[in-house]
Enzyme design. Structure first.
Site, PDB file in Angstrom:
ATOM      1  N   LYS A 203       0.929  -1.496  -0.087  1.00 22.58           N
ATOM      2  CA  LYS A 203       0.070   0.039  -0.529  1.00 22.58           C
ATOM      3  C   LYS A 203       0.574   1.582  -0.142  1.00 22.58           C
ATOM      4  O   LYS A 203       0.802   1.606  -0.964  1.00 22.58           O
ATOM      5  CB  LYS A 203      -1.002  -0.267   1.459  1.00 22.58           C
ATOM      6  N   GLU A 209      10.623  -4.990   4.668  1.00 24.78           N
ATOM      7  CA  GLU A 209      10.838  -6.252   3.510  1.00 24.78           C
ATOM      8  C   GLU A 209      10.074  -6.436   2.442  1.00 24.78           C
ATOM      9  O   GLU A 209      10.931  -7.800   1.471  1.00 24.78           O
ATOM     10  CB  GLU A 209       9.574  -6.766   4.485  1.00 24.78           C
ATOM     11  N   GLY A 262      -4.997  -2.136   4.822  1.00 21.58           N
ATOM     12  CA  GLY A 262      -4.017  -3.465   4.784  1.00 21.58           C
ATOM     13  C   GLY A 262      -4.859  -4.134   4.937  1.00 21.58           C
ATOM     14  O   GLY A 262      -5.228  -5.428   3.944  1.00 21.58           O
ATOM     15  N   ARG A 263      -4.945  -4.850   6.096  1.00 17.14           N
ATOM     16  CA  ARG A 263      -6.251  -5.930   6.102  1.00 17.14           C
ATOM     17  C   ARG A 263      -7.209  -5.967   5.791  1.00 17.14           C
ATOM     18  O   ARG A 263      -8.049  -6.896   5.797  1.00 17.14           O
ATOM     19  CB  ARG A 263      -5.770  -6.154   7.975  1.00 17.14           C
ATOM     20  N   GLU A 348      -4.479  -6.679  14.876  1.00 18.74           N
ATOM     21  CA  GLU A 348      -4.237  -5.487  14.622  1.00 18.74           C
ATOM     22  C   GLU A 348      -5.352  -4.504  14.319  1.00 18.74           C
ATOM     23  O   GLU A 348      -5.331  -2.982  15.071  1.00 18.74           O
ATOM     24  CB  GLU A 348      -3.589  -5.617  13.188  1.00 18.74           C
ATOM     25  N   HIS A 379      -4.069 -32.964  17.124  1.00 20.18           N
ATOM     26  CA  HIS A 379      -3.361 -33.664  18.031  1.00 20.18           C
ATOM     27  C   HIS A 379      -1.791 -32.946  18.560  1.00 20.18           C
ATOM     28  O   HIS A 379      -0.707 -33.074  18.048  1.00 20.18           O
ATOM     29  CB  HIS A 379      -2.786 -34.751  16.931  1.00 20.18           C
ATOM     30  N   LYS A 505       9.664  -0.968  13.315  1.00 17.26           N
ATOM     31  CA  LYS A 505       9.925  -0.170  12.478  1.00 17.26           C
ATOM     32  C   LYS A 505      11.446   0.174  13.352  1.00 17.26           C
ATOM     33  O   LYS A 505      11.646   0.302  12.606  1.00 17.26           O
ATOM     34  CB  LYS A 505       8.329  -0.238  11.867  1.00 17.26           C
TER      35      LYS A 505
HETATM   36  O1  F6P Z   1       1.674  -4.120  10.062  1.00 24.05           O
HETATM   37  C1  F6P Z   1       1.704  -3.472   9.198  1.00 24.05           C
HETATM   38  C2  F6P Z   1       1.455  -2.499   8.109  1.00 24.05           C
HETATM   39  O2  F6P Z   1       1.276  -1.292   8.622  1.00 24.05           O
HETATM   40  C3  F6P Z   1      -0.326  -3.839   7.870  1.00 24.05           C
HETATM   41  O3  F6P Z   1      -0.992  -3.172   8.370  1.00 24.05           O
HETATM   42  C4  F6P Z   1      -0.144  -3.798   6.247  1.00 24.05           C
HETATM   43  O4  F6P Z   1      -1.451  -4.401   5.776  1.00 24.05           O
HETATM   44  C5  F6P Z   1       1.516  -4.227   6.425  1.00 24.05           C
HETATM   45  O5  F6P Z   1       2.472  -3.284   7.399  1.00 24.05           O
HETATM   46  C6  F6P Z   1       2.052  -3.933   4.883  1.00 24.05           C
HETATM   47  O6  F6P Z   1       2.281  -2.713   4.761  1.00 24.05           O
HETATM   48  P1  F6P Z   1       2.192  -2.475   2.953  1.00 24.05           P
HETATM   49  O7  F6P Z   1       1.223  -2.773   2.118  1.00 24.05           O
HETATM   50  O8  F6P Z   1       2.578  -0.229   2.627  1.00 24.05           O
HETATM   51  O9  F6P Z   1       3.782  -2.853   2.841  1.00 24.05           O
END
Ligand code: F6P
Length: 536
Positions: A203, A209, A262-263, A348, A379, A505
């Site tokens: 987003k 990452e 995002g979620r 979240e 199990h 972060k």
């Molecule tokens: O974990 C924090 C967060 O902001 C989530 O809410 C989001 O889904 C994720 O990081 C990834 O963010 P982005 O889509 O901006 O890479």
């Protein structure tokens, strides 16, 4: 005392009475309990009769929902008002799955036509890739997609793919989320760069990452195909300029909007890789299933409203009975990632300790969620569910008609789902166990009987999907999204921000600079020692 406080007090009273009785005993007292606590919505059958509430308690909970303003909040949500106050945004994931011709507004501005434009672009892209019209730079058709993203940009697509993927997909979809290079290395292993598309989903297009993995994947493509392979790069972002600056061709950047959390974003172009790998028609049915649940949630009265009831059952356990955990166990291997998906959706969204206007929330909020597919979980962690010291409510899911494999095995799976719910609620009395052990030495019976006793009275909700298809999966996810919304309204929190992820972060950025040889920063002694130990 205002209505809302009075409703919370009534909940405490109701729950303390519930603590003094057994769920199984309620069926005699309430002969229509199964019928009254069962509900069908958007093709999902939801049975809440094994929850610890009585029918009168449900009324108490409905009063709480009314006193908390759930109906007005629902109107504000669907009306595109700012419900995410700390970021000044509406939350309009429902607009993404609404049928063509809908008329959603974000903050007063019409958005449905824009949504349709992006959906049409997704469909067109999925179609040309699947038809082999859009090919890789050497002329080979795409056979694999590497989806790079994390959190909401990963969990939804990963869950949907696992749930719906064909046994022999035309296009294979793999996911890399973790910055741990081991994941991407595994994902890329065995893939032919000439047949591989890389879809980077972020987003913000700033996530460490995701950008690290996107750079590594681009380097992997270029290492065998040169810079011409940049045509294999696709991006999904609410910051399309950043995606283009990264080097993704402009006509392969798919946008979405800041009013999509995002979620809650699987319904947007974040679902692009699923739309391509599953085919757009499957994705469209997934959207339609969610839209059906939206319509149910928006229009059904609170007492007959599935997300509302699910939320109220949770709040009864969480706040009335003080239960801090919940297990989610789908008896469907294809739904095994549901708990992971719900961890982000619920924890979240509602893992908050202050209200939307900054006041402490006077009661516990979201429970921690964990789980795995049944029967595997039986199990592993079910011992604790049956005989541990904490009572952990469960959400059990079952699919009536399996999509593949031996129908007899599917029946065994269903038998286990039903039996576990029964065993958890009914338990097994010590008297029963002693009767079974009769004849053994008394000391042995005294030692064994308590160990083989099941206290029971462990609640569960039971959700049945007729089949696992796009419609039901969409409805299931939307059910939980709206459940989370209702809980957030009851607790008075903002379910759509996530400030709690920020501190880690920014500290990681500082620690990284030190691990890369930068000057030592100010840290507590424990952290400073770890940095010294792990500096390469
Ligand atoms: O974990 C924090 C967060 O902001 C989530 O809410 C989001 O889904 C994720 O990081 C990834 O963010 P982005 O889509 O901006 O890479």
């Amino acid at each position: 005392m205002n209505d809302r406080d009075a409703a919370w007090t009534a909940l405490s009273k109701a729950a303390s009475a519930a603590g003094d009785r057994r769920i199984a005993g309620l069926f005699d007292a309430e002969p229509d309990r199964v019928a009254r606590l069962g509900l069908t919505a958007a093709g999902l059958e939801i049975d809440l009769s094994k929850q610890p509430w009585s029918l009168a308690d449900l009324d108490v909970m409905l009063d709480l929902a009314r006193a908390s303003g759930v109906e007005a909040a629902r109107t504000r949500l669907f009306g595109g008002e700012v419900v995410n106050a700390s970021e000044g945004r509406p939350a309009l994931h429902m607009a993404l799955r609404a049928p063509d011709g809908s008329d959603f507004h974000a903050n007063g501005q019409p958005i449905s036509r824009e949504v349709e434009t992006v959906r049409n672009a997704m469909r067109a892209f999925a179609d040309v890739v699947r038809a082999g019209v859009r090919r890789g730079c050497t002329g080979k058709p795409f056979r694999s997609i590497v989806h790079i993203g994390i959190g909401g940009s990963d969990l939804g697509p990963r869950f949907v793919w696992e749930a719906l993927k064909p046994l022999a997909p035309q296009i294979e979809l793999r996911f890399a989320a973790n910055v741990d290079p081991a994941e991407l290395a595994q994902v890329l292993t065995g893939l032919d760069p000439a047949e591989t598309m890389v879809v980077t989903v972020s987003k913000t297009f700033t996530t460490l990452e995701t950008l690290t993995n996107a750079e590594a994947a681009r380097a992997w493509l270029r290492a065998s195909l040169g810079t011409a392979s940049d045509s294999h790069l696709v991006a999904v972002s609410a910051a399309p300029d950043k995606a283009q600056a990264f080097g993704v061709p402009a006509d392969q950047v798919f946008g979405f909007w800041d009013w999509v959390g995002g979620r809650y974003s699987i319904w947007s172009s974040v679902g692009l890789s699923c739309a391509v790998a599953l085919g757009y028609d499957v994705f469209a049915r997934f959207l339609a299933g969610a839209a059906a649940m939206d319509e149910h949630f928006r229009t059904a009265p609170l007492e007959a409203n599935a997300p509302v009831r699910l939320a109220l059952a949770h709040v009864f356990n969480r706040n009335g009975l003080g239960r801090p955990l919940r297990a989610v166990v789908p008896y469907a291997q294809r739904l095994r990632l549901f708990a992971a998906f719900l961890q982000q959706l619920e924890m979240e969204s509602n893992g908050k300790r202050v209200t939307a206007d900054g006041q402490p929330v006077p009661r516990p909020t979201a429970a921690s969620v964990f789980g795995d597919a049944g029967t595997n979980g039986q199990h592993a962690f079910f011992q604790l569910l049956h005989q541990g010291t904490d009572i952990i409510p469960l959400d059990i899911l079952a699919v009536r008609t399996g999509s593949e494999g031996d129908p007899a095995a599917q029946t065994k799976l269903l038998a286990n789902a039903i039996a576990q719910a029964e065993a958890l609620m009914v338990g097994r009395s010590e008297a029963d166990v002693r009767a079974e052990l009769a004849g053994r030495p008394a000391a042995e019976v005294d030692a064994l009987a308590p160990q083989r006793t099941f206290p029971g009275d462990r609640p569960s909700s039971f959700i049945v999907l007729e089949r696992l298809d796009g419609e039901r999966l969409g409805a299931l996810i939307a059910l939980y999204e709206h459940k989370v919304f209702v809980e957030g309204v009851l607790w008075g929190i903002n379910s759509y921000d996530q400030w709690g992820v920020e501190l880690g972060k920014s500290l990681a950025t500082r620690v990284l600079a030190e691990l890369e040889g930068g000057p030592a920063g100010a840290h507590d002694p424990s952290t400073a020692a770890l940095i010294r130990r792990l500096t390469p």
